[in-house]
Scaffold this motif. Sequence first.
Motif, short mmCIF file in Angstrom:
data_model
loop_
_atom_site.label_atom_id
_atom_site.label_comp_id
_atom_site.label_asym_id
_atom_site.label_seq_id
_atom_site.Cartn_x
_atom_site.Cartn_y
_atom_site.Cartn_z
N THR A 1 3.18 -12.22 -55.49
CA THR A 1 3.79 -12.97 -56.59
C THR A 1 3.15 -14.35 -56.76
N ALA A 2 1.98 -14.56 -56.20
CA ALA A 2 1.33 -15.88 -56.28
C ALA A 2 1.19 -16.34 -57.73
N HIS A 3 0.86 -15.42 -58.63
CA HIS A 3 0.65 -15.78 -60.04
C HIS A 3 1.93 -16.31 -60.69
N THR A 4 3.09 -15.93 -60.18
CA THR A 4 4.35 -16.40 -60.76
C THR A 4 4.62 -17.86 -60.40
N ARG A 5 3.88 -18.39 -59.45
CA ARG A 5 4.01 -19.79 -59.07
C ARG A 5 2.81 -20.60 -59.59
N GLY A 6 2.08 -20.02 -60.53
CA GLY A 6 0.95 -20.73 -61.14
C GLY A 6 -0.34 -20.63 -60.36
N HIS A 7 -0.40 -19.75 -59.36
CA HIS A 7 -1.60 -19.61 -58.53
C HIS A 7 -2.32 -18.31 -58.85
N GLU A 8 -2.79 -18.22 -60.09
CA GLU A 8 -3.40 -16.99 -60.58
C GLU A 8 -4.67 -16.60 -59.83
N LEU A 9 -5.35 -17.58 -59.24
CA LEU A 9 -6.62 -17.31 -58.56
C LEU A 9 -6.47 -17.16 -57.05
N ALA A 10 -5.25 -17.14 -56.56
CA ALA A 10 -5.04 -17.07 -55.11
C ALA A 10 -5.63 -15.80 -54.50
N VAL A 11 -5.49 -14.68 -55.17
CA VAL A 11 -6.01 -13.42 -54.63
C VAL A 11 -7.53 -13.47 -54.55
N GLU A 12 -8.18 -13.96 -55.61
CA GLU A 12 -9.64 -14.05 -55.58
C GLU A 12 -10.11 -15.03 -54.51
N HIS A 13 -9.40 -16.13 -54.38
CA HIS A 13 -9.72 -17.12 -53.34
C HIS A 13 -9.62 -16.47 -51.96
N CYS A 14 -8.55 -15.71 -51.76
CA CYS A 14 -8.34 -15.06 -50.46
C CYS A 14 -9.44 -14.04 -50.18
N ARG A 15 -9.84 -13.28 -51.18
CA ARG A 15 -10.90 -12.29 -50.99
C ARG A 15 -12.20 -12.95 -50.53
N VAL A 16 -12.55 -14.07 -51.16
CA VAL A 16 -13.77 -14.78 -50.77
C VAL A 16 -13.66 -15.28 -49.33
N LEU A 17 -12.53 -15.89 -49.01
CA LEU A 17 -12.35 -16.43 -47.66
C LEU A 17 -12.41 -15.34 -46.59
N LEU A 18 -11.73 -14.23 -46.84
CA LEU A 18 -11.69 -13.18 -45.83
C LEU A 18 -13.08 -12.58 -45.60
N ARG A 19 -13.83 -12.40 -46.67
CA ARG A 19 -15.20 -11.87 -46.51
C ARG A 19 -16.05 -12.87 -45.72
N TRP A 20 -15.90 -14.15 -45.99
CA TRP A 20 -16.66 -15.21 -45.30
C TRP A 20 -16.26 -15.26 -43.82
N LEU A 21 -14.96 -15.23 -43.56
CA LEU A 21 -14.48 -15.25 -42.17
C LEU A 21 -14.95 -14.02 -41.41
N GLU A 22 -14.87 -12.88 -42.05
CA GLU A 22 -15.30 -11.64 -41.41
C GLU A 22 -16.78 -11.67 -41.08
N ALA A 23 -17.59 -12.23 -41.97
CA ALA A 23 -19.03 -12.30 -41.74
C ALA A 23 -19.37 -13.14 -40.52
N HIS A 24 -18.49 -14.10 -40.20
CA HIS A 24 -18.71 -14.96 -39.04
C HIS A 24 -17.91 -14.48 -37.82
N GLY A 25 -17.36 -13.29 -37.89
CA GLY A 25 -16.67 -12.71 -36.74
C GLY A 25 -15.39 -13.40 -36.35
N ARG A 26 -14.75 -14.08 -37.29
CA ARG A 26 -13.52 -14.78 -36.95
C ARG A 26 -12.36 -13.78 -36.77
N ARG A 27 -11.43 -14.16 -35.91
CA ARG A 27 -10.25 -13.33 -35.65
C ARG A 27 -9.32 -13.45 -36.85
#
Length: 329
Positions: free
Chosen positions: A56-82
Amino acid sequence: MTRVYVLHESPGWYAPLDAALTRRGVPHAEIFLDRDVVDLSDTPPPGVYFNRLSGTAHTRGHELAVEHCRVLLRWLEAHGRRIVNGREALELAMSKSALLVALDAFGIRIPETVTAIGQDRLVEAASRFRRPFLVKPNRGGKGLGIVRFESRDELSRRIESHGLVDSVDGVYVVQELVKSPDPFITRAEFIGGEFLYALRSETGRGFNLCPADTECASQAGRPGFQIPTDFDHPILDAYRRFLKHHDVEIGAIEFIVDDAGNAYTYDLNINTNYNAEAETAAGRSGMDAIAKFLGRELALFSESGSGRTTVRRREQAMGARAIPKSVAV
């Protein structure tokens, strides 16, 4: 200093976890998901990253939260973060269609469901139903946008007159209405892949079954909540294996039981919130359990000295992913 990083976009929902981590002395910080700049050539700080993004992030005005999270998770995964609740967990939690496909493939019973891509295809999708059905946005929560219809013609008239709430990703789920003799649905809470407790949510006052005390509590049709003592159900073992298979470590799965005793599973939350009144009555604390789990994971990370080593040790402990057995219950 290594610490726990909490990925989220709701200050009100973050506050109880922040307090629980503080009480347990777990070093932590928040990463707010919305708009940001991510230097992909940089290295993320060491630590444990807990993704608890809400659909429901978009209902609080955070329409890009999912895309932001996707980028972060891919970046973290690439660096082997837990990562707790990685990319697979995110996609299942952000798409009811993706979740239902995964549940069905695992042998877990789901309501009859048709997906419509575009609101103009809803009537066609509903033509397959000869009994009452629900129309839901593909991504959402708190019961927002869920409407019951008795027939395709009723849906057609509604769309022609004033339409439905727009689905943020343009996808809708048309789903059979499962009738239950019980006045509640059940939400099974898991932490670290293990069952914590079940929460029963009354269904007589609408589709808002969100247990959170912040934000959801102010909505009309607020249901009652109860944590039954010594809850057990055959479906719990199937859920454990499903969550492990899809790398969902902290989350809640919802199901409803029909007149014949069949359990139908239909939703997954990874931003899981807890109801203080129900927890107080039952002497339980979901946020404290999360804080304890994250503290253990942080200690394991610190001992290993490497995110990659931590991931390997965790995978060895959990075992390899196996082809699921049929577990429809």
